[in-house]
Motif scaffolding. Structure first.
Motif, PDB file in Angstrom:
ATOM      1  N   VAL A 125       0.848  -1.198   0.000  1.00  0.00           N
ATOM      2  CA  VAL A 125       0.000   0.000   0.000  1.00  0.00           C
ATOM      3  C   VAL A 125       0.884   1.249   0.000  1.00  0.00           C
ATOM      4  O   VAL A 125       2.067   1.180   0.306  1.00  0.00           O
ATOM      5  N   ASP A 126       0.280   2.380  -0.365  1.00  0.00           N
ATOM      6  CA  ASP A 126       1.049   3.632  -0.427  1.00  0.00           C
ATOM      7  C   ASP A 126       1.033   4.395   0.891  1.00  0.00           C
ATOM      8  O   ASP A 126       1.987   5.078   1.232  1.00  0.00           O
ATOM      9  N   VAL A 127      -0.082   4.283   1.597  1.00  0.00           N
ATOM     10  CA  VAL A 127      -0.285   5.045   2.831  1.00  0.00           C
ATOM     11  C   VAL A 127      -0.898   4.118   3.872  1.00  0.00           C
ATOM     12  O   VAL A 127      -1.873   3.426   3.582  1.00  0.00           O
ATOM     13  N   VAL A 128      -0.329   4.096   5.074  1.00  0.00           N
ATOM     14  CA  VAL A 128      -0.889   3.264   6.149  1.00  0.00           C
ATOM     15  C   VAL A 128      -1.640   4.149   7.137  1.00  0.00           C
ATOM     16  O   VAL A 128      -1.081   5.109   7.679  1.00  0.00           O
ATOM     17  N   VAL A 129      -2.923   3.832   7.343  1.00  0.00           N
ATOM     18  CA  VAL A 129      -3.753   4.551   8.309  1.00  0.00           C
ATOM     19  C   VAL A 129      -4.129   3.578   9.423  1.00  0.00           C
ATOM     20  O   VAL A 129      -4.687   2.504   9.151  1.00  0.00           O
ATOM     21  N   VAL A 130      -3.794   3.941  10.654  1.00  0.00           N
ATOM     22  CA  VAL A 130      -4.110   3.100  11.807  1.00  0.00           C
ATOM     23  C   VAL A 130      -5.239   3.729  12.606  1.00  0.00           C
ATOM     24  O   VAL A 130      -5.226   4.925  12.889  1.00  0.00           O
ATOM     25  N   VAL A 131      -6.229   2.905  12.932  1.00  0.00           N
ATOM     26  CA  VAL A 131      -7.360   3.328  13.753  1.00  0.00           C
ATOM     27  C   VAL A 131      -7.039   2.938  15.188  1.00  0.00           C
ATOM     28  O   VAL A 131      -6.680   1.798  15.455  1.00  0.00           O
ATOM     29  N   GLY A 158      -2.781 -11.059  21.508  1.00  0.00           N
ATOM     30  CA  GLY A 158      -1.463 -11.688  21.397  1.00  0.00           C
ATOM     31  C   GLY A 158      -1.062 -11.972  19.954  1.00  0.00           C
ATOM     32  O   GLY A 158       0.129 -12.039  19.641  1.00  0.00           O
ATOM     33  N   LEU A 159      -2.050 -12.132  19.075  1.00  0.00           N
ATOM     34  CA  LEU A 159      -1.768 -12.406  17.661  1.00  0.00           C
ATOM     35  C   LEU A 159      -1.531 -11.120  16.868  1.00  0.00           C
ATOM     36  O   LEU A 159      -1.037 -11.155  15.753  1.00  0.00           O
ATOM     37  N   GLN A 160      -1.937  -9.993  17.451  1.00  0.00           N
ATOM     38  CA  GLN A 160      -1.877  -8.725  16.727  1.00  0.00           C
ATOM     39  C   GLN A 160      -0.660  -7.895  17.149  1.00  0.00           C
ATOM     40  O   GLN A 160      -0.239  -7.949  18.299  1.00  0.00           O
ATOM     41  N   THR A 161      -0.135  -7.148  16.195  1.00  0.00           N
ATOM     42  CA  THR A 161       0.934  -6.200  16.512  1.00  0.00           C
ATOM     43  C   THR A 161       0.377  -5.207  17.537  1.00  0.00           C
ATOM     44  O   THR A 161      -0.735  -4.718  17.359  1.00  0.00           O
ATOM     45  N   PRO A 162       1.130  -4.909  18.613  1.00  0.00           N
ATOM     46  CA  PRO A 162       0.603  -3.987  19.629  1.00  0.00           C
ATOM     47  C   PRO A 162       0.217  -2.624  19.034  1.00  0.00           C
ATOM     48  O   PRO A 162       0.850  -2.146  18.091  1.00  0.00           O
ATOM     49  N   ASP A 163      -0.821  -2.040  19.607  1.00  0.00           N
ATOM     50  CA  ASP A 163      -1.336  -0.756  19.130  1.00  0.00           C
ATOM     51  C   ASP A 163      -0.250   0.317  19.095  1.00  0.00           C
ATOM     52  O   ASP A 163      -0.145   1.082  18.142  1.00  0.00           O
ATOM     53  N   THR A 164       0.592   0.354  20.136  1.00  0.00           N
ATOM     54  CA  THR A 164       1.641   1.395  20.184  1.00  0.00           C
ATOM     55  C   THR A 164       2.580   1.272  18.983  1.00  0.00           C
ATOM     56  O   THR A 164       2.956   2.275  18.380  1.00  0.00           O
ATOM     57  N   GLU A 165       2.899   0.030  18.626  1.00  0.00           N
ATOM     58  CA  GLU A 165       3.796  -0.186  17.475  1.00  0.00           C
ATOM     59  C   GLU A 165       3.090   0.196  16.174  1.00  0.00           C
ATOM     60  O   GLU A 165       3.685   0.801  15.277  1.00  0.00           O
ATOM     61  N   LYS A 166       1.797  -0.146  16.073  1.00  0.00           N
ATOM     62  CA  LYS A 166       1.035   0.227  14.870  1.00  0.00           C
ATOM     63  C   LYS A 166       1.033   1.744  14.703  1.00  0.00           C
ATOM     64  O   LYS A 166       1.207   2.257  13.595  1.00  0.00           O
ATOM     65  N   ARG A 167       0.799   2.453  15.792  1.00  0.00           N
ATOM     66  CA  ARG A 167       0.757   3.921  15.737  1.00  0.00           C
ATOM     67  C   ARG A 167       2.098   4.480  15.251  1.00  0.00           C
ATOM     68  O   ARG A 167       2.148   5.407  14.450  1.00  0.00           O
ATOM     69  N   GLU A 168       3.182   3.883  15.754  1.00  0.00           N
ATOM     70  CA  GLU A 168       4.530   4.346  15.363  1.00  0.00           C
ATOM     71  C   GLU A 168       4.794   4.114  13.875  1.00  0.00           C
ATOM     72  O   GLU A 168       5.459   4.919  13.224  1.00  0.00           O
ATOM     73  N   ARG A 169       4.262   3.021  13.346  1.00  0.00           N
ATOM     74  CA  ARG A 169       4.540   2.666  11.952  1.00  0.00           C
ATOM     75  C   ARG A 169       3.547   3.286  10.972  1.00  0.00           C
ATOM     76  O   ARG A 169       3.732   3.193   9.765  1.00  0.00           O
ATOM     77  N   ALA A 170       2.509   3.916  11.499  1.00  0.00           N
ATOM     78  CA  ALA A 170       1.466   4.482  10.631  1.00  0.00           C
ATOM     79  C   ALA A 170       1.929   5.779   9.979  1.00  0.00           C
ATOM     80  O   ALA A 170       2.736   6.514  10.540  1.00  0.00           O
ATOM     81  N   ASP A 171       1.374   6.052   8.797  1.00  0.00           N
ATOM     82  CA  ASP A 171       1.555   7.379   8.181  1.00  0.00           C
ATOM     83  C   ASP A 171       0.552   8.356   8.786  1.00  0.00           C
ATOM     84  O   ASP A 171       0.823   9.543   8.914  1.00  0.00           O
ATOM     85  N   HIS A 172      -0.629   7.829   9.148  1.00  0.00           N
ATOM     86  CA  HIS A 172      -1.677   8.661   9.766  1.00  0.00           C
ATOM     87  C   HIS A 172      -2.401   7.815  10.803  1.00  0.00           C
ATOM     88  O   HIS A 172      -2.591   6.613  10.597  1.00  0.00           O
TER      89      HIS A 172
END
Length: 199
Positions: A125-131, A158-172
């Motif tokens: 994808v070109d842009v990652v958006v995390v909710v 436990g199966l999902q990437t932690p929210d804090t990490e998702k936020r760090e890796r998100a573009d938005h």
């Protein structure tokens, strides 16, 4: 003609991803919902029924895949989960490719992918958006779901990437810990930003 900008929308369980995907759709962005496609292909007369029944006898019936029965078979078994994914993922990929060609003339398209980082989909994808929402809000939403237990919730987390990490890796990041109106405003502003970036 340039191709659409592909938005990858993701978020942990209970963060409001489906609600936000619907907001993007209302803002005029075509949405490819991977989970909805899987449900259709596993529903009555779905194209994956025979392959899933062959791999997991007794997991399907007149209403398609019995998600509870199949879940019990693969939930804690990585090898079986891998077998199921080998059936499901190529079929979803084919539908996603068809969706892209149908919307080739659009400026933006959105892929709603729950396990975007976990499956490496962020590279396509070109842009990652995390909710995202506060942990207490997430827990409250998820535990209010029918049939959900604390144990089940912890296992899914436990199966999902932690929210804090998702936020760090998100573009938005779209914050859903606010009112629906405020969340929708964030979505509309982001759509405008992404459209402007194409000009």
């Amino acid at each position: 003609m340039t191709r659409p900008t592909i938005i990858g929308l993701t978020g942990s369980i209970g963060m409001g991803k489906s609600t936000v995907a619907a907001m993007f759709e209302r803002a005029g962005v075509p949405v490819f919902d991977a989970d909805a496609q899987v449900r259709a292909m596993q529903g009555p007369g779905g194209e994956l029924i025979d392959a899933i029944e062959a791999a997991f006898p007794g997991s399907t019936g007149p209403d398609g895949v019995d998600r509870d029965a199949l879940g019990k078979l693969v939930f804690a078994d990585k090898e079986k989960l891998g077998r199921l994914e080998a059936i499901v993922h190529p079929a979803v990929g084919a539908r996603r490719a068809a969706f892209l060609s149908e919307n080739a003339d659009k400026a933006l398209v959105l892929f709603d992918i729950p396990l975007l980082f976990e499956r490496g989909g962020h590279e396509a994808v070109d842009v990652v958006v995390v909710v995202s929402a506060p942990e207490a809000t997430q827990r409250e939403r998820v535990l209010a779901r029918p049939g959900m237990t604390v144990e089940k919730f912890e296992h899914i987390l436990g199966l999902q990437t932690p929210d804090t990490e998702k936020r760090e890796r998100a573009d938005h990041v779209i914050d859903t810990g606010t009112s629906l109106e405020e969340t929708e405003k964030q979505v509309r502003e982001l759509v405008e930003t992404l459209l402007a970036a194409r000009d």
